[in-house]
Write a protein that holds these residues in place. Structure first.
Motif, short mmCIF file in Angstrom:
data_model
loop_
_atom_site.label_atom_id
_atom_site.label_comp_id
_atom_site.label_asym_id
_atom_site.label_seq_id
_atom_site.Cartn_x
_atom_site.Cartn_y
_atom_site.Cartn_z
N UNK A 89 0.81 -1.21 0.00
CA UNK A 89 0.00 0.00 0.00
C UNK A 89 0.84 1.26 0.00
N UNK A 90 1.90 1.28 0.82
CA UNK A 90 2.75 2.47 0.88
C UNK A 90 3.52 2.68 -0.42
N UNK A 91 4.05 1.59 -1.00
CA UNK A 91 4.80 1.69 -2.25
C UNK A 91 3.93 2.22 -3.38
N UNK A 92 2.72 1.69 -3.49
CA UNK A 92 1.82 2.14 -4.55
C UNK A 92 1.44 3.60 -4.36
N UNK A 93 1.20 4.01 -3.10
CA UNK A 93 0.80 5.39 -2.84
C UNK A 93 1.93 6.36 -3.19
N UNK A 94 3.17 6.03 -2.81
CA UNK A 94 4.30 6.90 -3.12
C UNK A 94 4.53 6.99 -4.62
#
Length: 207
Positions: A89-94
């Protein structure tokens, strides 16, 4: 009968209300998808709670004792799954924020309601603490063998209803959050906060 109903409601809310990693993921999932998807995911969580309540009322201490040797590997599996979801989730958001695109345009299609239900059901079933919790309540109230099947059914249905109502409330909050944070910056903050909370809770499982 009334006592079984009240006991089931209290037990269901008791296990559902503390918002942990699963609840955090449910809110985040609904914010990124739709209320329909979030509602199905919420029912997946409630189904797992209902199944564990059923196991506790039928098997009592025998089920709890059988699961205790599996608690450590299941806890590790749950932590790994949560960490993977947090990183993803964090990787996709960044990545989406750096591209200056809205999540609704850049993100892969959200999971279908059916897939969301199965995913949250499986994730919640990885937590054997739930069945130990229900078993302790059932055994604390009296011998499980002395409880009539009808009362057991009322207890299980009440626990499921309590859990479902709370999880649906969380999904509704996620839907409102998704409408409020429609820009790429707002969605980045939401995703990073959700991932951070899930990471902390996953690490705490292993301590």
């Amino acid at each position: 009968m009334t006592a079984a109903l009240v006991a089931g409601l209290v037990a269901g809310y008791g296990i559902a209300v503390p918002v942990g990693a699963v609840g955090t993921y449910l809110v985040s999932l609904t914010a990124r998808s739709s209320l329909r998807t979030g509602a199905c995911a919420a029912l997946g969580v409630a189904t797992a709670d209902g199944l564990y309540a059923l196991l506790a009322t039928v098997g009592g201490s025998a089920v709890a004792g059988a699961l205790r040797p599996l608690m450590t590997p299941l806890r590790w599996a749950s932590a790994v799954v949560l960490l993977a979801l947090a990183v993803r989730g964090a990787t996709a958001a960044v990545r989406q924020y750096r591209a200056h695109r809205l999540t609704t345009r850049a993100a892969p299609p959200p999971p279908s309601p059916g897939r969301a239900y199965v995913s949250l059901l499986g994730l919640t079933l990885l937590n054997p603490t739930t069945v130990v919790y229900f078993a302790a309540l059932v055994l604390g109230a009296g011998a499980a063998d002395s409880v009539r099947p009808l009362e057991q059914g009322v207890f299980v249905l009440a626990a499921f209803a309590a859990s479902a109502s709370w999880q649906l409330l969380l999904a509704g909050g996620g839907a409102l959050l998704g409408r409020a944070l429609t820009g790429h910056r707002g969605r980045l903050v939401t995703a990073l906060v959700s991932s951070a909370v899930m990471t902390v809770l996953a690490v705490r499982m292993l301590l």
